[in-house]
Design a protein around this motif. Sequence first.
Motif, PDB file in Angstrom:
ATOM      1  N   LEU A  49       0.845  -1.207   0.000  1.00 15.27           N
ATOM      2  CA  LEU A  49       0.000   0.000   0.000  1.00 15.27           C
ATOM      3  C   LEU A  49       0.878   1.253   0.000  1.00 15.27           C
ATOM      4  N   ALA A  50       1.959   1.200   0.809  1.00 15.65           N
ATOM      5  CA  ALA A  50       2.860   2.356   0.892  1.00 15.65           C
ATOM      6  C   ALA A  50       3.481   2.676  -0.461  1.00 15.65           C
ATOM      7  N   GLN A  51       3.707   1.651  -1.280  1.00 17.79           N
ATOM      8  CA  GLN A  51       4.359   1.868  -2.574  1.00 17.79           C
ATOM      9  C   GLN A  51       3.356   1.992  -3.715  1.00 17.79           C
ATOM     10  N   ASN A  52       2.074   1.923  -3.400  1.00 18.34           N
ATOM     11  CA  ASN A  52       1.056   2.082  -4.449  1.00 18.34           C
ATOM     12  C   ASN A  52       0.152   3.275  -4.129  1.00 18.34           C
ATOM     13  N   GLU A  53      -0.991   3.044  -3.491  1.00 18.40           N
ATOM     14  CA  GLU A  53      -1.932   4.150  -3.271  1.00 18.40           C
ATOM     15  C   GLU A  53      -1.310   5.299  -2.468  1.00 18.40           C
ATOM     16  N   ILE A  54      -0.469   4.961  -1.482  1.00 17.45           N
ATOM     17  CA  ILE A  54       0.140   6.044  -0.690  1.00 17.45           C
ATOM     18  C   ILE A  54       1.142   6.817  -1.541  1.00 17.45           C
ATOM     19  N   TYR A  55       1.951   6.098  -2.305  1.00 14.46           N
ATOM     20  CA  TYR A  55       2.971   6.757  -3.133  1.00 14.46           C
ATOM     21  C   TYR A  55       2.332   7.565  -4.269  1.00 14.46           C
ATOM     22  N   PHE A  56       1.504   6.885  -5.081  1.00 11.99           N
ATOM     23  CA  PHE A  56       0.919   7.546  -6.251  1.00 11.99           C
ATOM     24  C   PHE A  56      -0.228   8.488  -5.871  1.00 11.99           C
ATOM     25  N   GLY A  57      -0.680   8.376  -4.635  1.00 17.29           N
ATOM     26  CA  GLY A  57      -1.770   9.217  -4.172  1.00 17.29           C
ATOM     27  C   GLY A  57      -1.292  10.297  -3.212  1.00 17.29           C
ATOM     28  N   TYR A  87      -4.269  12.063  -8.330  1.00 15.68           N
ATOM     29  CA  TYR A  87      -3.426  11.776  -7.157  1.00 15.68           C
ATOM     30  C   TYR A  87      -4.301  11.727  -5.894  1.00 15.68           C
ATOM     31  N   GLN A  88      -5.213  12.715  -5.792  1.00 20.04           N
ATOM     32  CA  GLN A  88      -6.054  12.767  -4.583  1.00 20.04           C
ATOM     33  C   GLN A  88      -7.036  11.600  -4.521  1.00 20.04           C
ATOM     34  N   LEU A  89      -7.459  11.151  -5.694  1.00 15.74           N
ATOM     35  CA  LEU A  89      -8.357   9.983  -5.746  1.00 15.74           C
ATOM     36  C   LEU A  89      -7.648   8.752  -5.158  1.00 15.74           C
ATOM     37  N   HIS A  90      -6.405   8.518  -5.604  1.00 11.47           N
ATOM     38  CA  HIS A  90      -5.622   7.405  -5.062  1.00 11.47           C
ATOM     39  C   HIS A  90      -5.317   7.627  -3.576  1.00 11.47           C
ATOM     40  N   GLY A  91      -5.056   8.872  -3.222  1.00 12.72           N
ATOM     41  CA  GLY A  91      -4.758   9.200  -1.821  1.00 12.72           C
ATOM     42  C   GLY A  91      -5.939   8.911  -0.909  1.00 12.72           C
ATOM     43  N   ARG A  92      -7.135   9.286  -1.383  1.00  8.37           N
ATOM     44  CA  ARG A  92      -8.346   9.019  -0.587  1.00  8.37           C
ATOM     45  C   ARG A  92      -8.573   7.521  -0.420  1.00  8.37           C
ATOM     46  N   LYS A  93      -8.280   6.790  -1.477  1.00 11.91           N
ATOM     47  CA  LYS A  93      -8.413   5.325  -1.416  1.00 11.91           C
ATOM     48  C   LYS A  93      -7.483   4.783  -0.318  1.00 11.91           C
ATOM     49  N   ALA A  94      -6.254   5.300  -0.289  1.00 12.55           N
ATOM     50  CA  ALA A  94      -5.292   4.874   0.740  1.00 12.55           C
ATOM     51  C   ALA A  94      -5.833   5.178   2.136  1.00 12.55           C
ATOM     52  N   LEU A  95      -6.360   6.386   2.314  1.00 11.94           N
ATOM     53  CA  LEU A  95      -6.868   6.763   3.646  1.00 11.94           C
ATOM     54  C   LEU A  95      -8.052   5.888   4.048  1.00 11.94           C
ATOM     55  N   ALA A 135      -8.091   3.580   7.287  1.00 12.73           N
ATOM     56  CA  ALA A 135      -9.141   3.823   8.289  1.00 12.73           C
ATOM     57  C   ALA A 135      -9.941   2.556   8.551  1.00 12.73           C
ATOM     58  N   ARG A 136     -10.206   1.802   7.495  1.00 11.70           N
ATOM     59  CA  ARG A 136     -10.982   0.558   7.671  1.00 11.70           C
ATOM     60  C   ARG A 136     -10.245  -0.405   8.596  1.00 11.70           C
ATOM     61  N   GLN A 137      -8.923  -0.525   8.402  1.00 16.61           N
ATOM     62  CA  GLN A 137      -8.138  -1.425   9.247  1.00 16.61           C
ATOM     63  C   GLN A 137      -8.037  -0.901  10.684  1.00 16.61           C
ATOM     64  N   LEU A 138      -7.849   0.418  10.805  1.00 20.35           N
ATOM     65  CA  LEU A 138      -7.558   0.997  12.125  1.00 20.35           C
ATOM     66  C   LEU A 138      -8.811   1.235  12.954  1.00 20.35           C
ATOM     67  N   LYS A 139      -9.974   1.035  12.332  1.00 25.07           N
ATOM     68  CA  LYS A 139     -11.240   1.200  13.062  1.00 25.07           C
ATOM     69  C   LYS A 139     -11.268   0.262  14.274  1.00 25.07           C
TER      70      LYS A 139
END
Length: 195
Positions: free
Chosen positions: A98-106, A125-133, A137-141
């Motif tokens: 995730l760090a090297q995909n949605e987080i990086y490209f987003g 970029y923000q679309l991918h970034g939101r996906k990362a968040l 968030a789903r995991q950290l809930k």
Amino acid sequence: MKLWLTDVSGNSYKIRVLTSILKVPCEMIYIDATKFEHKQRPIIDMNPRGQVPVMEIEGKIFWDSTAHLTYIARKWGGEQWLPTEALAMAEVMQWMALAQNEIYFGLQWARGVFVYGKKGDLNDYQLHGRKALEMLARQLKDHDWLALDRPTLADIACYPYTKRAPEGGLMLDAYPAIEQWLARCEAIPGWVKLD
Ligand SMILES: N[C@@H](CCC(=O)N[C@@H](CS)C(=O)NCC(=O)O)C(=O)O
């Protein structure tokens, strides 16, 4: 070990965090990105991407923070940061991906638009970034940590550009579980403050 880095590089920061936590000696060689030293020798000879971080480890050159974190965690971190048991390792690796995909490209690239005038499609970029968040968030809930219910490389790899997401126009207020996780990371003994 030698690390070529800049003081503003979030990917280099991951190595600073892990070496600090594990108290592993590492020579830090700061280059000046404003003079595009990462696009010149010796960096370009060591890393065809023309990026930091680059590391010399046991006389060999390695590019990409994922490789660096993997080496340091396995060499010095026992089973804590990147365990060898197959299922556990896969759980950590999916977050490093995730760090090297949605987080990086987003998240990283959206921030790049505002901070150093990166070209490209901010909306994308923000679309991918939101996906990362959303994924974080789903995991950290209902988990304190990204993998294995304890601090691992997953947290170190995902931290810097999540912390800096607001600089890319992606606010964290809507994600209290992420903000609490960032604070938990910062409380790990040896954690380095992100400037
Ligand atoms: N996937 C690489 C990404 C490295 C990266 O994005 N480095 C940035 C600094 S954090 C850089 O050197 N950017 C300059 C460029 O790409 O030209 C890693 O994790 O090491």
